[in-house]
Design a protein around this motif. Structure first.
Motif, mmCIF file in Angstrom:
data_model
loop_
_atom_site.group_PDB
_atom_site.id
_atom_site.type_symbol
_atom_site.label_atom_id
_atom_site.label_comp_id
_atom_site.label_asym_id
_atom_site.label_seq_id
_atom_site.Cartn_x
_atom_site.Cartn_y
_atom_site.Cartn_z
ATOM 1 N N GLY A 30 33.553 6.705 25.771
ATOM 2 C CA GLY A 30 34.118 6.982 24.465
ATOM 3 C C GLY A 30 35.024 8.213 24.519
ATOM 4 N N PRO A 31 35.444 8.680 23.333
ATOM 5 C CA PRO A 31 35.043 8.169 22.019
ATOM 6 C C PRO A 31 35.632 6.796 21.705
ATOM 7 C CG PRO A 31 36.694 9.879 21.768
ATOM 8 C CD PRO A 31 36.353 9.843 23.229
ATOM 9 N N THR A 32 34.895 6.035 20.918
ATOM 10 C CA THR A 32 35.278 4.683 20.558
ATOM 11 C C THR A 32 34.749 4.387 19.164
ATOM 12 O OG1 THR A 32 34.955 2.340 21.100
ATOM 13 C CG2 THR A 32 33.196 3.827 21.693
ATOM 14 N N PHE A 33 35.344 3.410 18.514
ATOM 15 C CA PHE A 33 34.859 3.017 17.199
ATOM 16 C C PHE A 33 33.765 1.955 17.280
ATOM 17 C CE2 PHE A 33 38.967 4.857 15.996
ATOM 18 C CZ PHE A 33 38.553 5.699 14.973
ATOM 19 N N ASP A 34 33.382 1.574 18.491
ATOM 20 C CA ASP A 34 32.300 0.608 18.659
ATOM 21 C C ASP A 34 31.002 1.172 18.093
ATOM 22 O OD1 ASP A 34 34.149 -0.848 19.978
ATOM 23 O OD2 ASP A 34 33.298 -0.582 21.973
ATOM 24 N N GLY A 35 30.115 0.267 17.682
ATOM 25 C CA GLY A 35 28.779 0.689 17.298
ATOM 26 C C GLY A 35 27.930 0.872 18.551
ATOM 27 N N ILE A 36 27.605 2.109 18.885
ATOM 28 C CA ILE A 36 26.808 2.408 20.073
ATOM 29 C C ILE A 36 25.482 3.003 19.615
ATOM 30 C CG2 ILE A 36 26.682 3.682 22.234
ATOM 31 C CD1 ILE A 36 29.702 3.820 22.228
ATOM 32 N N PHE A 37 24.396 2.439 20.098
ATOM 33 C CA PHE A 37 23.077 2.904 19.706
ATOM 34 C C PHE A 37 22.496 3.782 20.807
ATOM 35 C CE2 PHE A 37 24.035 -0.708 17.100
ATOM 36 C CZ PHE A 37 23.537 -0.355 15.862
ATOM 37 N N PRO A 38 21.383 4.467 20.545
ATOM 38 C CA PRO A 38 20.886 5.450 21.509
ATOM 39 C C PRO A 38 20.769 4.895 22.920
ATOM 40 C CG PRO A 38 19.608 5.555 19.483
ATOM 41 C CD PRO A 38 20.519 4.370 19.361
ATOM 42 N N PRO A 39 21.292 5.629 23.917
ATOM 43 C CA PRO A 39 21.206 5.169 25.297
ATOM 44 C C PRO A 39 19.848 5.491 25.907
ATOM 45 C CG PRO A 39 22.329 7.263 25.236
ATOM 46 C CD PRO A 39 22.008 6.908 23.810
ATOM 47 N N THR A 40 19.465 4.731 26.921
ATOM 48 C CA THR A 40 18.233 4.974 27.655
ATOM 49 C C THR A 40 18.589 5.288 29.100
ATOM 50 O OG1 THR A 40 17.022 3.433 26.241
ATOM 51 C CG2 THR A 40 16.012 4.011 28.347
ATOM 52 N N LEU A 41 18.147 6.441 29.594
ATOM 53 C CA LEU A 41 18.388 6.850 30.967
ATOM 54 C C LEU A 41 17.374 6.203 31.898
ATOM 55 C CD1 LEU A 41 19.112 10.663 30.561
ATOM 56 C CD2 LEU A 41 20.572 9.087 31.830
ATOM 57 N N GLY A 42 17.835 5.799 33.075
ATOM 58 C CA GLY A 42 16.925 5.268 34.080
ATOM 59 C C GLY A 42 17.655 5.040 35.384
ATOM 60 N N GLY A 43 17.091 5.532 36.486
ATOM 61 C CA GLY A 43 17.704 5.311 37.786
ATOM 62 C C GLY A 43 19.093 5.893 37.907
ATOM 63 N N GLY A 44 19.376 6.967 37.155
ATOM 64 C CA GLY A 44 20.687 7.600 37.230
ATOM 65 C C GLY A 44 21.764 6.930 36.401
ATOM 66 N N SER A 45 21.445 5.849 35.690
ATOM 67 C CA SER A 45 22.417 5.176 34.830
ATOM 68 C C SER A 45 21.858 5.089 33.414
ATOM 69 C CB SER A 45 22.739 3.777 35.364
ATOM 70 O OG SER A 45 21.582 2.965 35.396
ATOM 71 N N LEU A 46 22.699 4.635 32.492
ATOM 72 C CA LEU A 46 22.296 4.512 31.101
ATOM 73 C C LEU A 46 22.451 3.069 30.651
ATOM 74 C CD1 LEU A 46 24.184 7.364 31.296
ATOM 75 C CD2 LEU A 46 23.265 7.594 29.016
ATOM 76 N N VAL A 47 21.549 2.641 29.770
ATOM 77 C CA VAL A 47 21.654 1.343 29.125
ATOM 78 C C VAL A 47 21.567 1.557 27.622
ATOM 79 C CG1 VAL A 47 20.448 -0.831 28.683
ATOM 80 C CG2 VAL A 47 20.798 -0.064 31.032
ATOM 81 N N GLY A 48 22.404 0.855 26.878
ATOM 82 C CA GLY A 48 22.350 0.958 25.439
ATOM 83 C C GLY A 48 22.911 -0.295 24.792
ATOM 84 N N PHE A 49 22.605 -0.486 23.513
ATOM 85 C CA PHE A 49 23.159 -1.618 22.770
ATOM 86 C C PHE A 49 24.517 -1.218 22.227
ATOM 87 C CE2 PHE A 49 23.817 -4.108 18.883
ATOM 88 C CZ PHE A 49 23.752 -5.385 19.430
ATOM 89 N N ARG A 50 25.514 -2.058 22.483
ATOM 90 C CA ARG A 50 26.880 -1.795 22.047
ATOM 91 C C ARG A 50 27.360 -2.971 21.217
ATOM 92 N NH1 ARG A 50 32.004 -2.829 25.167
ATOM 93 N NH2 ARG A 50 33.656 -1.673 24.114
ATOM 94 N N SER A 51 27.960 -2.653 20.069
ATOM 95 C CA SER A 51 28.434 -3.690 19.163
ATOM 96 C C SER A 51 29.920 -3.482 18.890
ATOM 97 C CB SER A 51 27.630 -3.650 17.854
ATOM 98 O OG SER A 51 28.092 -4.624 16.949
ATOM 99 N N PRO A 52 30.787 -3.888 19.841
ATOM 100 C CA PRO A 52 32.226 -3.743 19.615
ATOM 101 C C PRO A 52 32.724 -4.763 18.594
ATOM 102 C CG PRO A 52 31.825 -4.892 21.663
ATOM 103 C CD PRO A 52 30.475 -4.481 21.136
ATOM 104 N N PHE A 53 33.965 -4.598 18.177
ATOM 105 C CA PHE A 53 34.517 -5.491 17.161
ATOM 106 C C PHE A 53 34.744 -6.895 17.703
ATOM 107 C CE2 PHE A 53 35.953 -1.326 15.419
ATOM 108 C CZ PHE A 53 35.267 -1.412 14.219
ATOM 109 N N ALA A 54 35.002 -7.013 18.991
ATOM 110 C CA ALA A 54 35.298 -8.324 19.564
ATOM 111 C C ALA A 54 34.071 -9.227 19.515
ATOM 112 C CB ALA A 54 35.769 -8.173 21.009
ATOM 113 N N ALA A 55 34.242 -10.426 18.981
ATOM 114 C CA ALA A 55 33.129 -11.371 18.887
ATOM 115 C C ALA A 55 32.667 -11.764 20.287
ATOM 116 C CB ALA A 55 33.560 -12.614 18.118
ATOM 117 N N GLY A 56 31.362 -11.877 20.444
ATOM 118 C CA GLY A 56 30.800 -12.302 21.713
ATOM 119 C C GLY A 56 30.563 -11.187 22.693
#
Length: 463
Positions: free
Chosen positions: A233-259
C-alpha cells in the motif's frame, strides 16, 4: 530531535527501548532525512543482534511532521550492575538546518539489579489512566493484545480522541510507542488516520498491523530496525488485520475488482493470492463468501473459518485448513463428541497455536460449545458446553468466547458467560481439564474484576 528510554534502570536480560522522534520544525519540507544512531555496548537489538550502529533513511518530512523510530533491544544477560547504557543519535537532511543545535540528542540508562522471577498469576502491564508514551494524554481504551516472547502489542485511543496509536508493553511493565497519529507513515505517504490502526499480530518481536493513512487509503506495515516498514500500500482496497507467520504475512483483502477477494500472502517476493472467495467449499457446491479476518498462519499452513453467502440455503460454513489443498476440520455435517446434534453455525473467529485450533460451535439443540481441534490427528474435544458445570460454579455457563479465545500448542484460553446470573470468567484448558484463570469478583489491582472484563486474544506459552 528528542530521544527517550523506556527504563532508566533495566536489569540484565530485560527488554529496553530507546525512542527517537525526529520532527521538522521548519517552514519548508525536509528532504533526504537520515538518522544515525550508535548503539551502546551491552544493548542488543532484537531485530538485528549483530548491529552496533544504525543509518536509517527517514525520507521526506513536511513542516510539522515527525518520524518515530523505536529501538527495542535486550540488556545483555551478563551486564554488570551499574553498567551505563548511553545512546546518542543525530539527524541530517539535504536542506540547511534553520535551527542548528537541535539535530542530536541522547538518553541514558544504568543497568540495575535483577528482580525476582515473574510471579505466577495475573500481572498488570498497563491500565486506564497510565501515561501514553510520546503524549500528555493517558490511556483510556485498549484494543486486542498480541503476545510474543516478552512483549505485548496493543492499540489504544486515549480520552481526547485525537490520538490513536500502536504500542508495546514489556513484561517488566514498561510501555513504548511503535506508531501513532502524530507520525508520518513509512514512505511518507499521507498521515495515519484518527482511527487507523487495526489489531496487531506479533511473531518473535516483529509487530505488524494495518492503518488508514488519510486520503491515501490503507497500508500494511511492520516494525523493523529503522522503525516502521511498509509491506503493501497505500491502497484503497479493504485490507483486514494481517497475521504474521514464518516471516510472511497473510490477510484478507477485498479489492474493487470482482473475483479478487480472498486471502493474500505478502513476502519478499511480492503479493500472492492464496484462496479466492470464488473457491468451492469442501463438502458443498457453494463458494466461499465470508472469510474470517484473522486466520491462523505459521508460514506454511493456513487455518480459517469460512462461510457461503447467507442467501444460499443452507448457508454452508466450517473450519478449514489450506496446506497444499483444502481439508475440513469441522462443518455443518460434524457431530461433536458427546453430542447427537450436528453443528448448525460457528461463532465468527478462529484461534490457532501450533497443531491446536479452537472455535465455538452452535448445535441444533441450542447448545453452544467451546471446541479444540488437534490439527495433526483431526480429533475434536469439547472443552465446555451449555450443560458443563465449570470449576467453582454450581450452574452452567451457556455462552463462550464472547470476549475472545486463544490457542497455544498445548492449551486453550477462553471466556465464558452465564445469561442466567450474568457472571463471566476466563478459563484455561491444559489438554486434560478446564480450570479458572480469573472470574468475576476476583480481587485484582486494588479492585475486582467486573462483568465481561475478560478478553484473551493471544497465547504464546503465557496467558
Amino acid at each position: 530531535m528528542t530521544k527517550t528510554v523506556s527504563s532508566t534502570d533495566p536489569a540484565p536480560g530485560d527488554l529496553v527501548a530507546f525512542e527517537v522522534e525526529v520532527r521538522n520544525d521548519g517552514r519548508s519540507t525536509a528532504l533526504g532525512v537520515e538518522l544515525l544512531d550508535a548503539l551502546p555496548p551491552g544493548f542488543t537489538l532484537l531485530e538485528d543482534p549483530v548491529t552496533t550502529s544504525l543509518q536509517c533513511g527517514l525520507g521526506v518530512l513536511a513542516p510539522g511532521a515527525s518520524a518515530v523510530v523505536t529501538l527495542i533491544g535486550r540488556v545483555d544477560p551478563g551486564a554488570s550492575v551499574g553498567w551505563p547504557l548511553d545512546n546518542t543519535a543525530s539527524v541530517s537532511s539535504l536542506d540547511a538546518d534553520v535551527n542548528p543545535g537541535n539535530e542530536s540528542d541522547g538518553a541514558s540508562a544504568t543497568v540495575g539489579p535483577s528482580q525476582p522471577g515473574n510471579p505466577a498469576g495475573i500481572r498488570r502491564l498497563v491500565a486506564y489512566g497510565d501515561p501514553v508514551p510520546g503524549s500528555t494524554e493517558v490511556f483510556s481504551d485498549f484494543g486486542a493484545p498480541a503476545l510474543a516472547d516478552d512483549l505485548v502489542a496493543f492499540t489504544s485511543q486515549p480520552f481526547a480522541g485525537s490520538l490513536h496509536g500502536l504500542y508495546a508493553a514489556f513484561l517488566t511493565g514498561d510501555v513504548v510507542r511503535l506508531a501513532d497519529t502524530t507520525a508520518v507513515p513509512p514512505g511518507g505517504n499521507g498521515q495515519f488516520g484518527l482511527h487507523g490502526f487495526t489489531d496487531p499480530s506479533v511473531e518473535g518481536n516483529t509487530v505488524a498491523s494495518t492503518a488508514i493513512t488519510g486520503p491515501s487509503g490503507q497500508l500494511i506495515f511492520r516494525t523493523s530496525v529503522c522503525g516502521l516498514e511498509s509491506v503493501f500500500g497505500p491502497t484503497f482496497d479493504g485490507i483486514f488485520p494481517p497475521t504474521l507467520g514464518g516471516g510472511s504475512l497473510v490477510g484478507f483483502r477485498s479489492p474493487f475488482a470482482a473475483g479478487d477477494n480472498g486471502y493474500y500472502r505478502w513476502d519478499d517476493a511480492g503479493m500472492h493470492l492464496m484462496l479466492s472467495t470464488e473457491e468451492p467449499m469442501p463438502g458443498s457446491g457453494q463458494a466461499f463468501y465470508h472469510l474470517v479476518d484473522a486466520p491462523g498462519w505459521d508460514g506454511q499452513r493456513l487455518v480459517f473459518w469460512g462461510g457461503a453467502d447467507g442467501i444460499a440455503t443452507p448457508a454452508w460454513q466450517g473450519v478449514y485448513v489450506l496446506d497444499g489443498g483444502l481439508t475440513t476440520v469441522a462443518d455443518l455435517s460434524t457431530v461433536l463428541p458427546g453430542h447427537t446434534q450436528a453443528i448448525v453455525a460457528f461463532k465468527w473467529g478462529i484461534a490457532v497455536g501450533g497443531d491446536m485450533a479452537a472455535f465455538v460451535a452452535h448445535l441444533a439443540d441450542g447448545t453452544e460449545a467451546m471446541v479444540a481441534a488437534d490439527l495433526a490427528t483431526g480429533d475434536l474435544t469439547v472443552l465446555a458446553d451449555s450443560t458443563t458445570i465449570l470449576p467453582g460454579r454450581t450452574t452452567p455457563m451457556d455462552r463462550f468466547g464472547d470476549g475472545g479465545w486463544a490457542a497455544g500448542p498445548d492449551r486453550v484460553v477462553f471466556t465464558a458467560f452465564s445469561t442466567t446470573d450474568f457472571t463471566s470468567g476466563l478459563y484455561v484448558w491444559d489438554g486434560n481439564q478446564v480450570q479458572p484463570v480469573a472470574v468475576q469478583g476476583d480481587p485484582f489491582d486494588g479492585a475486582a474484576f467486573g462483568t465481561a472484563e475478560f478478553g484473551p486474544e493471544s497465547l504464546n506459552g503465557r496467558y
